[in-house]
Design a protein around this motif. Structure first.
Motif, PDB file in Angstrom:
ATOM      1  N   GLY A 145       0.787  -1.226   0.000  1.00  0.00           N
ATOM      2  CA  GLY A 145       0.000   0.000   0.000  1.00  0.00           C
ATOM      3  C   GLY A 145       0.818   1.274   0.000  1.00  0.00           C
ATOM      4  N   THR A 146       2.137   1.161   0.073  1.00  0.00           N
ATOM      5  CA  THR A 146       2.994   2.342   0.045  1.00  0.00           C
ATOM      6  C   THR A 146       2.846   3.066  -1.294  1.00  0.00           C
ATOM      7  N   PHE A 147       2.784   4.392  -1.236  1.00  0.00           N
ATOM      8  CA  PHE A 147       2.703   5.196  -2.456  1.00  0.00           C
ATOM      9  C   PHE A 147       4.076   5.240  -3.134  1.00  0.00           C
ATOM     10  N   CYS A 148       4.076   5.254  -4.462  1.00  0.00           N
ATOM     11  CA  CYS A 148       5.344   5.382  -5.177  1.00  0.00           C
ATOM     12  C   CYS A 148       5.110   6.007  -6.543  1.00  0.00           C
ATOM     13  N   SER A 149       6.182   6.508  -7.125  1.00  0.00           N
ATOM     14  CA  SER A 149       6.154   7.040  -8.478  1.00  0.00           C
ATOM     15  C   SER A 149       7.514   6.780  -9.106  1.00  0.00           C
ATOM     16  N   ILE A 150       7.511   6.533 -10.411  1.00  0.00           N
ATOM     17  CA  ILE A 150       8.700   6.092 -11.143  1.00  0.00           C
ATOM     18  C   ILE A 150       8.919   6.981 -12.356  1.00  0.00           C
ATOM     19  N   SER A 151      10.185   7.208 -12.702  1.00  0.00           N
ATOM     20  CA  SER A 151      10.499   7.855 -13.959  1.00  0.00           C
ATOM     21  C   SER A 151      11.898   7.429 -14.393  1.00  0.00           C
ATOM     22  N   HIS A 152      12.164   7.550 -15.685  1.00  0.00           N
ATOM     23  CA  HIS A 152      13.510   7.281 -16.189  1.00  0.00           C
ATOM     24  C   HIS A 152      13.727   8.075 -17.466  1.00  0.00           C
TER      25      HIS A 152
ATOM     26  N   TYR B  80       1.852   9.558   1.960  1.00  0.00           N
ATOM     27  CA  TYR B  80       1.304  10.564   1.060  1.00  0.00           C
ATOM     28  C   TYR B  80       1.451  10.170  -0.412  1.00  0.00           C
ATOM     29  N   PRO B  81       0.471  10.501  -1.250  1.00  0.00           N
ATOM     30  CA  PRO B  81       0.626  10.322  -2.699  1.00  0.00           C
ATOM     31  C   PRO B  81       1.802  11.157  -3.210  1.00  0.00           C
ATOM     32  N   VAL B  82       2.532  10.617  -4.177  1.00  0.00           N
ATOM     33  CA  VAL B  82       3.736  11.274  -4.688  1.00  0.00           C
ATOM     34  C   VAL B  82       3.777  11.201  -6.214  1.00  0.00           C
ATOM     35  N   GLY B  83       4.534  12.112  -6.805  1.00  0.00           N
ATOM     36  CA  GLY B  83       4.772  12.105  -8.239  1.00  0.00           C
ATOM     37  C   GLY B  83       6.200  12.516  -8.518  1.00  0.00           C
TER      38      GLY B  83
ATOM     39  N   ALA C 235       7.767  19.077 -14.633  1.00  0.00           N
ATOM     40  CA  ALA C 235       6.809  19.357 -13.560  1.00  0.00           C
ATOM     41  C   ALA C 235       5.418  18.845 -13.928  1.00  0.00           C
ATOM     42  N   LYS C 236       5.014  19.076 -15.155  1.00  0.00           N
ATOM     43  CA  LYS C 236       3.672  18.659 -15.555  1.00  0.00           C
ATOM     44  C   LYS C 236       3.560  17.133 -15.658  1.00  0.00           C
ATOM     45  N   GLU C 237       4.658  16.477 -16.002  1.00  0.00           N
ATOM     46  CA  GLU C 237       4.653  15.014 -16.001  1.00  0.00           C
ATOM     47  C   GLU C 237       4.497  14.486 -14.576  1.00  0.00           C
ATOM     48  N   ALA C 238       5.210  15.088 -13.626  1.00  0.00           N
ATOM     49  CA  ALA C 238       5.103  14.668 -12.228  1.00  0.00           C
ATOM     50  C   ALA C 238       3.711  14.957 -11.670  1.00  0.00           C
ATOM     51  N   LEU C 239       3.165  16.111 -12.024  1.00  0.00           N
ATOM     52  CA  LEU C 239       1.826  16.471 -11.549  1.00  0.00           C
ATOM     53  C   LEU C 239       0.770  15.550 -12.146  1.00  0.00           C
ATOM     54  N   TYR C 240       0.943  15.178 -13.391  1.00  0.00           N
ATOM     55  CA  TYR C 240       0.008  14.250 -14.036  1.00  0.00           C
ATOM     56  C   TYR C 240      -0.066  12.949 -13.245  1.00  0.00           C
ATOM     57  N   LYS C 241       1.096  12.482 -12.778  1.00  0.00           N
ATOM     58  CA  LYS C 241       1.130  11.247 -11.995  1.00  0.00           C
ATOM     59  C   LYS C 241       0.474  11.437 -10.633  1.00  0.00           C
ATOM     60  N   LEU C 242       0.726  12.588 -10.014  1.00  0.00           N
ATOM     61  CA  LEU C 242       0.153  12.844  -8.695  1.00  0.00           C
ATOM     62  C   LEU C 242      -1.368  12.927  -8.769  1.00  0.00           C
ATOM     63  N   PHE C 243      -1.877  13.525  -9.836  1.00  0.00           N
ATOM     64  CA  PHE C 243      -3.319  13.708 -10.023  1.00  0.00           C
ATOM     65  C   PHE C 243      -3.856  12.736 -11.078  1.00  0.00           C
ATOM     66  N   HIS C 244      -3.343  11.510 -11.064  1.00  0.00           N
ATOM     67  CA  HIS C 244      -3.670  10.591 -12.155  1.00  0.00           C
ATOM     68  C   HIS C 244      -5.163  10.279 -12.238  1.00  0.00           C
TER      69      HIS C 244
END
Length: 208
Positions: free
Chosen positions: A83-90, A103-106, A142-151
């Motif tokens: 249940g841990t929140f996570c976000s990934i990018s490369h 907390y939700p993250v992006g 920033a907008k890519e990270a925000l998109y993930k946070l507000f998916h």
């Protein structure tokens, strides 16, 4: 060996960055715990995709002492089995993972390249200020990270507006999420090779 960094942003939020210098086979040799992913990795045709996948799992292992497995919901968004929140990018040569127990993250990372100049009309609003290549990269990331946070809200680039900010090596940006009528803080880091952004939904967002 990779250049690995793990930053404790708070007691409950960790940010990990991996500079990918290994081949996919190097990962299996150097980090035996990744053997459980060998069959899964073979589904990827491109070697760089295999390396990115393994780098993220290696990051998770280093950040949580071997605990946790990344799963994906119906929207394709990652989360941990507990249940841990996570976000990934490369991006080219780098993988990044952010995790939070609460907390939700992006997160997003973009390779520094002038090619971003050719696509600015795709993601920068006419009422946003982005005069340099780095500023444009910050907006994009920033907008890519925000998109993930507000998916859940399925945002479009133009549903997000970054307020004017002073471009530095690292800093804070305030974004207006116009579709949701809210604001969200977002942090950025600028290095020679990449721009990295991350955001955390610490509390209900403020109404604009």
């Amino acid at each position: 060996m990779p250049k690995l960094s793990i930053t404790y942003l708070s007691e409950t939020i960790r940010l990990g960055l991996w500079s990918i210098t290994e081949t996919s086979e190097d990962f299996f040799i150097s980090y035996p715990y990744l053997a459980v992913y060998r069959d899964e990795v073979e589904h990827f045709k491109a070697d760089n995709r295999k390396r990115e996948f393994l780098a993220v799992r290696a990051l998770l292992h280093e950040m949580r002492g071997g605990e946790g497995k990344i799963l994906y919901n119906d929207d394709g968004c990652p989360y941990l089995a507990d249940g841990t929140f996570c976000s990934i990018s490369h991006t080219r040569g780098y993988a990044v993972l952010i995790i939070s127990d609460m907390y939700p993250v992006g997160v997003d990372i973009e390779y520094c390249s002038p090619r971003v100049e050719k696509i600015t009309d795709k993601f920068i609003r006419v009422d946003e200020e982005a005069g340099t290549t780095i500023s444009k990269l910050i907006h994009w990331s920033a907008k890519e990270a925000l998109y993930k946070l507000f998916h859940h809200d399925r945002l479009d680039y133009f549903d997000m507006k970054l307020r004017p900010f002073t471009e530095e090596k690292s800093g804070l940006v305030i974004a207006e999420i116009l579709k949701c009528n809210t604001m969200q803080d977002l942090n950025y880091i600028v290095e020679d090779q990449y721009v990295l952004t991350y955001c955390v939904k610490l509390s209900p967002t403020n109404v604009i």
